[in-house]
Design a protein around this motif. Structure first.
Motif, PDB file in Angstrom:
ATOM      1  N   GLN A  92       0.811  -1.218   0.000  1.00  0.00           N
ATOM      2  CA  GLN A  92       0.000   0.000   0.000  1.00  0.00           C
ATOM      3  C   GLN A  92       0.846   1.270   0.000  1.00  0.00           C
ATOM      4  O   GLN A  92       0.314   2.367  -0.125  1.00  0.00           O
ATOM      5  CB  GLN A  92      -0.914   0.015   1.227  1.00  0.00           C
ATOM      6  CG  GLN A  92      -1.902  -1.124   1.247  1.00  0.00           C
ATOM      7  CD  GLN A  92      -2.562  -1.253   2.599  1.00  0.00           C
ATOM      8  OE1 GLN A  92      -1.928  -1.138   3.631  1.00  0.00           O
ATOM      9  NE2 GLN A  92      -3.873  -1.491   2.584  1.00  0.00           N
ATOM     10  N   PHE A  93       2.146   1.137   0.122  1.00  0.00           N
ATOM     11  CA  PHE A  93       3.012   2.306   0.273  1.00  0.00           C
ATOM     12  C   PHE A  93       3.632   2.712  -1.061  1.00  0.00           C
ATOM     13  O   PHE A  93       4.010   1.877  -1.869  1.00  0.00           O
ATOM     14  CB  PHE A  93       4.129   2.021   1.290  1.00  0.00           C
ATOM     15  CG  PHE A  93       5.049   3.189   1.464  1.00  0.00           C
ATOM     16  CD1 PHE A  93       4.646   4.290   2.202  1.00  0.00           C
ATOM     17  CD2 PHE A  93       6.289   3.205   0.851  1.00  0.00           C
ATOM     18  CE1 PHE A  93       5.484   5.384   2.345  1.00  0.00           C
ATOM     19  CE2 PHE A  93       7.135   4.296   0.992  1.00  0.00           C
ATOM     20  CZ  PHE A  93       6.735   5.386   1.738  1.00  0.00           C
ATOM     21  N   SER A  94       3.737   4.022  -1.254  1.00  0.00           N
ATOM     22  CA  SER A  94       4.499   4.611  -2.358  1.00  0.00           C
ATOM     23  C   SER A  94       4.940   5.994  -1.909  1.00  0.00           C
ATOM     24  O   SER A  94       4.558   6.464  -0.833  1.00  0.00           O
ATOM     25  CB  SER A  94       3.644   4.719  -3.628  1.00  0.00           C
ATOM     26  OG  SER A  94       2.727   5.791  -3.511  1.00  0.00           O
ATOM     27  N   ALA A  95       5.696   6.668  -2.749  1.00  0.00           N
ATOM     28  CA  ALA A  95       6.135   8.026  -2.423  1.00  0.00           C
ATOM     29  C   ALA A  95       4.948   8.984  -2.339  1.00  0.00           C
ATOM     30  O   ALA A  95       5.054  10.052  -1.733  1.00  0.00           O
ATOM     31  CB  ALA A  95       7.140   8.517  -3.458  1.00  0.00           C
ATOM     32  N   ASN A  96       3.818   8.611  -2.933  1.00  0.00           N
ATOM     33  CA  ASN A  96       2.621   9.446  -2.907  1.00  0.00           C
ATOM     34  C   ASN A  96       1.515   8.877  -2.024  1.00  0.00           C
ATOM     35  O   ASN A  96       0.350   9.234  -2.176  1.00  0.00           O
ATOM     36  CB  ASN A  96       2.074   9.641  -4.328  1.00  0.00           C
ATOM     37  CG  ASN A  96       2.971  10.524  -5.153  1.00  0.00           C
ATOM     38  OD1 ASN A  96       3.605  11.431  -4.651  1.00  0.00           O
ATOM     39  ND2 ASN A  96       3.039  10.245  -6.446  1.00  0.00           N
ATOM     40  N   ALA A  97       1.857   8.006  -1.081  1.00  0.00           N
ATOM     41  CA  ALA A  97       0.857   7.464  -0.157  1.00  0.00           C
ATOM     42  C   ALA A  97       0.427   8.560   0.817  1.00  0.00           C
ATOM     43  O   ALA A  97       1.256   9.332   1.307  1.00  0.00           O
ATOM     44  CB  ALA A  97       1.414   6.264   0.600  1.00  0.00           C
ATOM     45  N   THR A  98      -0.877   8.628   1.074  1.00  0.00           N
ATOM     46  CA  THR A  98      -1.407   9.648   1.977  1.00  0.00           C
ATOM     47  C   THR A  98      -2.425   9.046   2.932  1.00  0.00           C
ATOM     48  O   THR A  98      -3.044   8.029   2.633  1.00  0.00           O
ATOM     49  CB  THR A  98      -2.108  10.786   1.195  1.00  0.00           C
ATOM     50  OG1 THR A  98      -3.171  10.239   0.428  1.00  0.00           O
ATOM     51  CG2 THR A  98      -1.142  11.537   0.296  1.00  0.00           C
ATOM     52  N   ILE A  99      -2.566   9.692   4.071  1.00  0.00           N
ATOM     53  CA  ILE A  99      -3.647   9.387   5.001  1.00  0.00           C
ATOM     54  C   ILE A  99      -4.455  10.670   5.180  1.00  0.00           C
ATOM     55  O   ILE A  99      -3.899  11.739   5.440  1.00  0.00           O
ATOM     56  CB  ILE A  99      -3.140   8.890   6.361  1.00  0.00           C
ATOM     57  CG1 ILE A  99      -2.496   7.508   6.221  1.00  0.00           C
ATOM     58  CG2 ILE A  99      -4.288   8.833   7.377  1.00  0.00           C
ATOM     59  CD1 ILE A  99      -1.921   6.949   7.513  1.00  0.00           C
ATOM     60  N   GLU A 100      -5.755  10.525   5.015  1.00  0.00           N
ATOM     61  CA  GLU A 100      -6.686  11.634   5.208  1.00  0.00           C
ATOM     62  C   GLU A 100      -7.455  11.384   6.497  1.00  0.00           C
ATOM     63  O   GLU A 100      -7.924  10.278   6.733  1.00  0.00           O
ATOM     64  CB  GLU A 100      -7.652  11.672   4.021  1.00  0.00           C
ATOM     65  CG  GLU A 100      -8.806  12.614   4.159  1.00  0.00           C
ATOM     66  CD  GLU A 100      -9.795  12.460   3.016  1.00  0.00           C
ATOM     67  OE1 GLU A 100     -11.004  12.581   3.294  1.00  0.00           O
ATOM     68  OE2 GLU A 100      -9.398  12.202   1.873  1.00  0.00           O
ATOM     69  N   LEU A 101      -7.548  12.408   7.337  1.00  0.00           N
ATOM     70  CA  LEU A 101      -8.348  12.345   8.561  1.00  0.00           C
ATOM     71  C   LEU A 101      -9.507  13.310   8.405  1.00  0.00           C
ATOM     72  O   LEU A 101      -9.312  14.500   8.172  1.00  0.00           O
ATOM     73  CB  LEU A 101      -7.514  12.726   9.788  1.00  0.00           C
ATOM     74  CG  LEU A 101      -6.294  11.864  10.081  1.00  0.00           C
ATOM     75  CD1 LEU A 101      -5.562  12.392  11.306  1.00  0.00           C
ATOM     76  CD2 LEU A 101      -6.669  10.413  10.258  1.00  0.00           C
ATOM     77  N   ARG A 102     -10.717  12.787   8.528  1.00  0.00           N
ATOM     78  CA  ARG A 102     -11.939  13.586   8.404  1.00  0.00           C
ATOM     79  C   ARG A 102     -12.627  13.640   9.764  1.00  0.00           C
ATOM     80  O   ARG A 102     -12.923  12.595  10.339  1.00  0.00           O
ATOM     81  CB  ARG A 102     -12.891  12.954   7.388  1.00  0.00           C
ATOM     82  CG  ARG A 102     -12.337  12.801   6.003  1.00  0.00           C
ATOM     83  CD  ARG A 102     -13.306  12.044   5.105  1.00  0.00           C
ATOM     84  NE  ARG A 102     -14.625  12.665   5.100  1.00  0.00           N
ATOM     85  CZ  ARG A 102     -14.993  13.622   4.244  1.00  0.00           C
ATOM     86  NH1 ARG A 102     -14.155  14.038   3.339  1.00  0.00           N
ATOM     87  NH2 ARG A 102     -16.208  14.131   4.314  1.00  0.00           N
ATOM     88  N   LEU A 103     -12.876  14.832  10.261  1.00  0.00           N
ATOM     89  CA  LEU A 103     -13.640  14.988  11.492  1.00  0.00           C
ATOM     90  C   LEU A 103     -15.112  15.037  11.098  1.00  0.00           C
ATOM     91  O   LEU A 103     -15.587  16.022  10.523  1.00  0.00           O
ATOM     92  CB  LEU A 103     -13.240  16.263  12.233  1.00  0.00           C
ATOM     93  CG  LEU A 103     -11.764  16.403  12.600  1.00  0.00           C
ATOM     94  CD1 LEU A 103     -11.553  17.652  13.449  1.00  0.00           C
ATOM     95  CD2 LEU A 103     -11.238  15.174  13.300  1.00  0.00           C
ATOM     96  N   ASP A 104     -15.814  13.951  11.353  1.00  0.00           N
ATOM     97  CA  ASP A 104     -17.220  13.820  10.977  1.00  0.00           C
ATOM     98  C   ASP A 104     -18.110  13.808  12.215  1.00  0.00           C
ATOM     99  O   ASP A 104     -17.656  13.523  13.320  1.00  0.00           O
ATOM    100  CB  ASP A 104     -17.460  12.509  10.206  1.00  0.00           C
ATOM    101  CG  ASP A 104     -16.889  12.536   8.799  1.00  0.00           C
ATOM    102  OD1 ASP A 104     -16.492  13.613   8.322  1.00  0.00           O
ATOM    103  OD2 ASP A 104     -16.849  11.459   8.167  1.00  0.00           O
ATOM    104  N   VAL A 105     -19.379  14.087  11.990  1.00  0.00           N
ATOM    105  CA  VAL A 105     -20.373  14.069  13.067  1.00  0.00           C
ATOM    106  C   VAL A 105     -21.569  13.245  12.600  1.00  0.00           C
ATOM    107  O   VAL A 105     -22.100  13.476  11.519  1.00  0.00           O
ATOM    108  CB  VAL A 105     -20.851  15.493  13.420  1.00  0.00           C
ATOM    109  CG1 VAL A 105     -21.903  15.434  14.520  1.00  0.00           C
ATOM    110  CG2 VAL A 105     -19.687  16.363  13.822  1.00  0.00           C
TER     111      VAL A 105
END
Length: 137
Positions: A92-105
């Protein structure tokens, strides 16, 4: 906002996205609260995380490799969630791997004011080194 496959409506408060520095386990933790009316069920703060293997800018059109939810406490006072581990494997890893955190309700009652709080949102690599620490403020 409705999350596909989820029957509970959600509203998004904030989003933060960053590049994943390496393969490993990333531990997500946060504090949550919902001080609403004690006679009814409280709104629920949720952190929706999304791992993208190849997304230089966290574009929603980029494929999601993995995703999940960290449900935060929704009592009247801030309380810490149990930590949640996000495993970023070599596939799953590459130089363009990202994690997005969304604050949801997740609202208790639709179309009524929402009252939740998020605090001390932290993501640590290997459970030790913080790579994201409360940067929503």
């Amino acid at each position: 906002l409705n999350i596909p496959g989820n029957t509970t409506p959600r509203y998004n408060a904030l989003v933060q996205c960053f590049n994943v520095p390496a393969v490993g386990i990333y531990r997500l933790s946060a504090f949550g609260r919902s001080p609403g009316n004690p006679l009814v069920t409280h709104d629920r703060p949720v952190i929706r995380w999304r791992l993208r293997s190849n997304s230089e800018n966290c574009s929603e059109s980029d494929p999601i490799a993995a995703e999940g939810d960290l449900f935060l406490p929704n009592g009247a006072s801030f309380a810490e969630s149990a930590p949640f581990d996000i495993n970023v494997g070599a596939a799953q890893f590459s130089a363009n791997a990202t994690i997005e955190l969304r604050l949801d309700v997740e609202p208790d009652v639709l179309d009524l004011p929402i009252e939740v709080g998020f605090d001390r949102v932290i993501l640590r690599q290997g459970g030790v080194d913080p790579i994201f620490a409360d940067g929503f403020e």
